[in-house]
Write an enzyme that holds these catalytic residues in place. Structure first.
Site, PDB file in Angstrom:
ATOM      1  N   SER A   1       6.834 -38.874  65.556  1.00 11.64           N
ATOM      2  CA  SER A   1       6.854 -37.903  64.468  1.00 11.64           C
ATOM      3  C   SER A   1       7.051 -38.627  63.153  1.00 11.64           C
ATOM      4  O   SER A   1       7.732 -39.659  63.090  1.00 11.64           O
ATOM      5  CB  SER A   1       8.000 -36.904  64.675  1.00 11.64           C
TER       6      SER A   1
ATOM      7  N   ASP B   1       0.595 -30.820  61.503  1.00 16.80           N
ATOM      8  CA  ASP B   1       0.183 -32.220  61.627  1.00 16.80           C
ATOM      9  C   ASP B   1      -1.280 -32.449  61.988  1.00 16.80           C
ATOM     10  O   ASP B   1      -1.950 -33.302  61.401  1.00 16.80           O
ATOM     11  CB  ASP B   1       1.028 -32.917  62.706  1.00 16.80           C
TER      12      ASP B   1
END
Length: 571
Positions: free
Chosen positions: A475, A124
Site C-alpha cells: 500500500s 488505487d
C-alpha cells in the site's frame, strides 16, 4: 478540415438505422445524433466510501458536456477498493481488477464507437486502469481525479485527543497485536477515521496516481490532490466536461500526450514527492498500452540525483490537504521548472511549460525548492542485485532516515497471515529480513496482500528494526524498511523463490543493492532445482488472469505486447 466523428454512421446503413432508433427512443433529438458522443466512465459503487460520491460528479460532468455541445453517455465499470476488495482470496482480485477495468472500458466505448471519454478516477486501481484504457483506445480522453477523504478527532484514554485517519487505523492493528493499544481503542479509531467520501488521506497509491494523471498531462492542472466534493473539485469536473469537446475538435488523443517526455515528467514528480511504490508498475503498464518507447525502470534509475521536496504522510508530518493548499502537483511541477520537459502536450491543449508558467508560488513550508529540499535523496529508488536482477522498488521517503544499510537472517513466509502471527509468537524478531513471496501477479495469481503485514509491523514498533522484501501487493500508506515489486517475482523463478530461513540478506540503500549473501554457484544450483508449485484454481477471472498476466517489469499487463526499444527512449 474538421475530422469526421467516428460515431456518425453512413445514413441508410443497418448500424445507422438501429442506433438511430435506440437513441431517439431514449430522448435524444435529431440534432443530438450529429453531436460528439462522449463516454462518462463512472466506477461508482455502494461498497466503498471511495466511490459513493461519483454519481453526483458524473451528473455535473454530463451537464457540462451537454452545455458545451456534446452528448454524454454514462457507462459503469468495476470499482475495486483496496480496503474492501482485498477481503476475498487475500487481495488476489485487486491487481486483476485494474486490467478488468481496462477491458471493460474497451468493450463499452470501442464497441459503441464513441468519440471521447471523461474518466472519473477514484481508488488505487481505477486511475491506472483508466489511463491504460485511454492509451489503448487512443480517442480524446481526460481524467478527473475525484478527491480524497478526511479523518477527524478521536478521543479515548489510550490515545488522547488527536486527528485520526485511515493510515492510523491501518497501522494500529499492529499496536493491538503488540499489546500497546486495546481493541476498544482501535474500535474508537474506526468510528472517526473517515469523514466524507473519497480516497485514503495521505500520499498513498490513489492520491499518487491522481498526481501521476496530472503530471502525465492527462488531467487538468490543479486536479491533484483535491478534497472530494469540494467546490474546486466539482468546478474542475465541470471544466473537464467542457474541455473534452475541445480535445475532440482538435483531435488531440492520449498517444499524442503520453510521450516519453510525459512519462519522464511524471517520474520526476514521483521521485521528488515520494509517491506510492505502486506508481512504477502502473506507469509501466500505461506506457505499454500507449506503445510508448520509454523504459520506465531505466528512467527511474537516471533520476536518482533528484531530492525529495515534500514530506506528506506517510513520508512525514504534512497531511494531504496541506499538499493541496500548498499547490499540489502543479506546485511540485513549478518547483521542478527547467528539470521538466516543458514541450510535452497536455489535455489543456497547452504544453507543460505553459501550464506551469502561471502557477501560484507554492508554499515553501510544504513544497520546497530543489536547492533546499527536505531530504537530499529521492523519494523512490530502484535497487538491483542477485535477489532482484530486474530490479525492485523502494519508497525511500518512507524508510527511517537513519537506515541505509540493513543485514540480517531471512524469515521466509508465503502467507501474510502467518507473517502477522509471527509478530505475536516471536517468529519475527528485531534484525530479521522478512521474505514475503509467491504473492506476485503470477504467483497469486493476482497480487496477494503484503501491505497489512507491513502496517502491522510498524504498528508493533518494529518498522525500524525489521526489513521486508516482497513481490506482493503493498500500500502507498506503508512505511518502514520495505523492498517491493521484486522482479522477477518468485513464481517466475526469480531468486526470491529459493531464499531459505537464516540465509543472510543485505540491503544497501546507498549503493542501491539487494543481495542474498551466497556465492553464485549456490544460488544457481538452487534455481536449477526449483520447481514452480502447482496451482489449482477453479475456472474464473483469477484463472484467466494467471494465464495471461505478464511480468511486473512489463507492468503486469495482460497478453504479450511488442517491445518498444526500452533502451532508446528518445523524447
Amino acid at each position: 478540415m474538421k475530422k469526421r466523428l467516428r460515431s456518425l454512421f453512413e445514413p441508410g446503413s443497418s448500424r445507422w438505422a438501429v442506433r438511430r432508433a435506440q437513441w431517439l427512443a431514449m430522448g435524444l433529438s435529431e440534432r443530438d445524433l450529429l453531436k460528439p458522443k462522449i463516454a462518462v466512465v463512472n466506477s461508482s459503487s455502494k461498497l466503498s466510501v471511495c466511490y459513493q460520491h461519483l454519481d453526483a460528479i458524473s451528473e455535473q460532468v454530463q451537464e457540462a458536456i451537454r452545455v458545451a455541445g456534446g452528448v454524454p453517455f454514462e457507462i459503469h465499470t468495476t470499482a475495486p477498493s483496496d480496503f474492501i476488495t482485498s477481503a476475498g482470496r487475500k487481495g488476489r482480485y485487486l491487481m486483476p481488477s485494474r486490467d478488468l477495468l481496462v477491458n471493460d472500458v474497451e468493450a463499452q466505448v470501442e464497441g459503441a464507437m464513441l468519440d471521447g471519454m471523461v474518466l472519473l478516477a477514484s481508488c488505487d486501481k481505477t486511475t491506472p486502469g483508466q489511463l491504460m484504457a485511454a492509451a489503448r483506445l487512443d480517442i480524446p480522453s481526460i481524467v478527473v481525479p475525484c478527491g480524497y477523504q478526511l479523518g477527524s478527532a478521536c478521543g479515548g484514554a489510550s490515545r488522547g485527543e488527536a486527528t485520526v485517519d485511515i493510515e492510523d487505523v491501518y497501522k494500529a492493528v499492529g499496536s493491538v497485536k503488540a499489546g500497546s493499544l486495546s481493541l476498544d481503542g482501535l474500535q474508537q479509531m474506526t468510528c472517526q477515521a473517515i469523514r466524507g467520501p473519497g480516497v485514503c488521506a495521505g500520499l498513498a497509491t490513489a492520491n499518487s496516481m491522481h498526481m501521476m494523471a496530472e503530471a502525465l498531462g492527462m488531467a487538468l492542472p490543479g486536479s491533484a490532490p483535491i478534497r472530494a466534493n469540494s467546490e474546486r473539485q466539482q468546478a474542475l469536473a465541470r471544466e473537464a466536461g467542457i474541455q473534452i469537446l475541445q480535445l475532440i475538435e482538435e483531435d488531440l488523443t492520449p498517444r499524442q500526450i503520453l510521450s516519453p517526455s510525459a512519462f519522464r515528467n511524471a517520474l520526476r514528480v514521483a521521485v521528488t514527492t515520494g509517491t506510492s511504490v505502486n506508481t512504477i508498475r502502473h506507469l509501466i503498464a500505461v506506457a505499454v498500452e500507449a506503445e510508448c518507447p520509454v523504459d520506465i525502470l531505466a528512467e527511474l534509475e537516471s533520476l536518482q540525483h533528484l531530492p525529495q521536496i515534500t514530506q506528506v504522510r506517510p513520508n512525514g508530518l504534512a497531511r494531504i490537504e496541506d499538499l493541496e493548499h500548498a499547490g499540489g502537483c502543479r506546485g511540485v511541477m513549478s518547483r521542478l521548472g527547467a528539470r521538466l520537459e516543458g514541450d510535452a502536450l497536455t489535455v489543456t491543449i497547452r504544453t507543460v511549460a505553459e501550464n506551469v508558467s502561471d502557477a501560484p508560488e507554492p508554499d515553501e513550508q510544504v513544497i520546497r525548492s530543489l536547492d533546499q529540499p527536505f531530504r537530499s535523496e529521492p523519494g523512490l529508488i530502484l535497487v538491483r542485485g542477485n535477489l532482484a536482477p530486474d530490479g525492485a522498488i523502494v519508497k525511500l521517503s518512507a524508510v527511517p532516515p537513519a537506515v541505509r544499510r540493513f543485514e540480517g537472517p531471512a524469515r521466509v513466509f508465503e502467507d501474510e497471515d502467518e507473517a502477522i502471527n509471527g509478530l505475536e509468537n516471536g517468529g519475527v524478531r528485531p534484525g530479521d529480513v522478512v521474505i514475503l513471496r509467491m504473492l506476485g501477479p503470477k504467483g497469486g495469481p493476482g497480487t496477494v496482500f503484503a501491505a497489512s503485514f507491513m502496517a502491522a509491523l510498524v504498528g508493533a514498533g518494529l518498522g525500524e528494526t525489521v526489513a521486508v522484501i516482497t513481490d506482493g501487493e503493498l500500500s502507498g500508506l506503508n512505511s518502514g524498511i520495505t523492498i517491493g515489486q521484486v522482479m522477477p517475482e518468485a513464481a517466475e523463478g526469480g531468486p526470491l523463490a529459493v531464499v531459505r530461513n537464516d540465509d543472510r540478506v543485505t540491503i544497501d540503500l546507498t549503493a542501491r543493492t539487494l543481495a542474498l549473501e551466497l556465492d553464485e554457484q549456490e544460488v544457481a544450483g538452487r534455481l536449477q532445482d526449483w520447481q514452480p508449485r502447482e496451482q489449482t484454481l477453479k475456472p474464473g477471472w483469477l484463472s484467466f488472469y494467471g494465464q495471461l498476466v505478464q511480468p511486473l517489469s512489463r507492468g503486469a499487463v495482460l497478453g504479450r505486447r511488442p517491445e518498444f526499444a526500452p533502451g532508446k527512449s528518445k523524447g
